[in-house]
Design a protein around this motif. Sequence first.
Motif, PDB file in Angstrom:
ATOM      1  N   GLU A  19     -27.544   4.219  -7.925  1.00 31.85           N
ATOM      2  CA  GLU A  19     -28.457   5.123  -7.299  1.00 31.85           C
ATOM      3  C   GLU A  19     -29.049   5.070  -5.886  1.00 31.85           C
ATOM      4  OE1 GLU A  19     -30.210   1.981  -9.986  1.00 31.85           O
ATOM      5  OE2 GLU A  19     -28.466   3.190 -10.065  1.00 31.85           O
ATOM      6  N   GLY A  20     -29.397   6.116  -5.244  1.00 32.03           N
ATOM      7  CA  GLY A  20     -29.754   5.829  -3.847  1.00 32.03           C
ATOM      8  C   GLY A  20     -28.732   6.055  -2.606  1.00 32.03           C
TER       9      GLY A  20
ATOM     10  N   ASN B 181     -27.717  -3.827 -14.317  1.00 29.65           N
ATOM     11  CA  ASN B 181     -27.181  -2.239 -14.687  1.00 29.65           C
ATOM     12  C   ASN B 181     -25.602  -2.429 -14.902  1.00 29.65           C
ATOM     13  OD1 ASN B 181     -29.258  -0.511 -14.371  1.00 29.65           O
ATOM     14  ND2 ASN B 181     -28.837  -0.220 -12.126  1.00 29.65           N
TER      15      ASN B 181
ATOM     16  N   THR C   7     -20.165  12.143 -10.719  1.00 28.29           N
ATOM     17  CA  THR C   7     -21.777  12.831 -10.920  1.00 28.29           C
ATOM     18  C   THR C   7     -22.354  12.791  -9.507  1.00 28.29           C
ATOM     19  OG1 THR C   7     -22.273  10.399 -11.395  1.00 28.29           O
ATOM     20  CG2 THR C   7     -21.806  11.864 -13.482  1.00 28.29           C
TER      21      THR C   7
ATOM     22  N   ALA D  14     -27.309   7.346 -16.618  1.00 27.98           N
ATOM     23  CA  ALA D  14     -26.507   8.859 -16.248  1.00 27.98           C
ATOM     24  C   ALA D  14     -25.075   8.318 -16.719  1.00 27.98           C
ATOM     25  CB  ALA D  14     -26.074   9.016 -14.545  1.00 27.98           C
TER      26      ALA D  14
ATOM     27  N   GLU E  27     -35.644  13.670  -9.567  1.00 32.09           N
ATOM     28  CA  GLU E  27     -34.378  14.012  -8.487  1.00 32.09           C
ATOM     29  C   GLU E  27     -33.095  13.499  -9.281  1.00 32.09           C
ATOM     30  OE1 GLU E  27     -35.393  12.500  -4.778  1.00 32.09           O
ATOM     31  OE2 GLU E  27     -37.040  13.890  -4.352  1.00 32.09           O
ATOM     32  N   SER E  28     -33.130  12.085  -9.623  1.00 31.93           N
ATOM     33  CA  SER E  28     -31.911  11.627 -10.278  1.00 31.93           C
ATOM     34  C   SER E  28     -32.265  10.736 -11.362  1.00 31.93           C
ATOM     35  CB  SER E  28     -31.126  10.832  -9.070  1.00 31.93           C
ATOM     36  OG  SER E  28     -31.873   9.576  -8.634  1.00 31.93           O
ATOM     37  N   LEU E  29     -31.369  10.233 -12.161  1.00 30.21           N
ATOM     38  CA  LEU E  29     -31.196   9.078 -13.060  1.00 30.21           C
ATOM     39  C   LEU E  29     -30.754   7.806 -12.469  1.00 30.21           C
ATOM     40  CD1 LEU E  29     -29.913  11.113 -16.186  1.00 30.21           C
ATOM     41  CD2 LEU E  29     -32.266  10.556 -15.860  1.00 30.21           C
ATOM     42  N   ASN E  30     -31.129   6.708 -13.047  1.00 28.99           N
ATOM     43  CA  ASN E  30     -30.488   5.476 -12.981  1.00 28.99           C
ATOM     44  C   ASN E  30     -29.063   5.557 -13.538  1.00 28.99           C
ATOM     45  OD1 ASN E  30     -29.534   2.852 -15.048  1.00 28.99           O
ATOM     46  ND2 ASN E  30     -30.947   2.141 -13.139  1.00 28.99           N
ATOM     47  N   VAL E  31     -28.195   4.967 -12.678  1.00 29.07           N
ATOM     48  CA  VAL E  31     -26.918   5.110 -12.999  1.00 29.07           C
ATOM     49  C   VAL E  31     -26.504   4.752 -14.338  1.00 29.07           C
ATOM     50  CG1 VAL E  31     -26.394   2.795 -12.127  1.00 29.07           C
ATOM     51  CG2 VAL E  31     -24.542   4.596 -12.093  1.00 29.07           C
TER      52      VAL E  31
ATOM     53  N   GLY F 175     -25.204   6.398  -3.850  1.00 26.12           N
ATOM     54  CA  GLY F 175     -24.000   7.327  -4.558  1.00 26.12           C
ATOM     55  C   GLY F 175     -22.690   7.066  -4.349  1.00 26.12           C
TER      56      GLY F 175
END
Length: 268
Positions: free
Chosen positions: A215-216, A127, A190, A247, A240-244, A218
């Motif tokens: 993620e998870g 990542n 974000t 994003a 709910e959210s995107l992988n960092v 924040g």
Amino acid sequence: MKAIRARDNPTVKRLHALAHSARERRKSGETVLDGAHLVDAALAARWPLKALIVSESGLLRAEHRALLERAPSAAERILLTDTLFAHVSPVDAPSGLLAVIDLPPAVPPPALGGDLIVLDGVQDPGNLGTILRTAAAAGIGHALLTAGCTQAWSPRALRAGMGAQFMLRIEEHTDAISRLTAYPGRRLATALGEGARPLYALDLAGPVAWLFGAEGQGLSPALLAAADQRVLIPMAGGIESLNVGAAVAVCLFEQRRQRTVLRDRVPG
């Protein structure tokens, strides 16, 4: 070229440690580049190579031989058997070419200006490398990494970055809150919450410090509190959210899109 065939050779032990131990990399101030692409990127960036290591089968590849010839003569050349190369390689499918480089020297950090990214607690090397590559592609030149992030110069992060580390100023283990105190632009985080605005409603013409957390988890509460504005990425329902990494790409390239439109807009 120095040929090594014994597994207990000190050079082999050192290479294995650099490829597999974050502690050893910090201790020695060195890291390992895996593959022709990274070696080529280092040469293009005029990053000094301390050693080039090639396997017997890797030496048969014209691409590898060309890089061995391009590298400065001061870089040591080492030939390993395929078995030994697989032992020291940081990946399961060895490329046949490695290089040893020094980590960036510790220098007084410059005053912040222009666009930058702040990464907080990003622990996955893949990542992190992908994010740095995205940042470089979007024209970002500076990255601040908090103490909770994985090593930016680990072999896995380097492979994912595909040479981006050589194009960015990277500050690791930084006190991001302190560094951002005098930042002249906006600090955008974000994150959901009161006052969050959609990304596409923002004017991103001026300098921005983008704050991203893993993620998870924040962003840490303290770093989130340092933001001037919370930003949300509009998404379809049920997600709910995107992988960092995703994003980061959405935000940075929306910024680049806006500036490209402004630059190319013809009056009238």
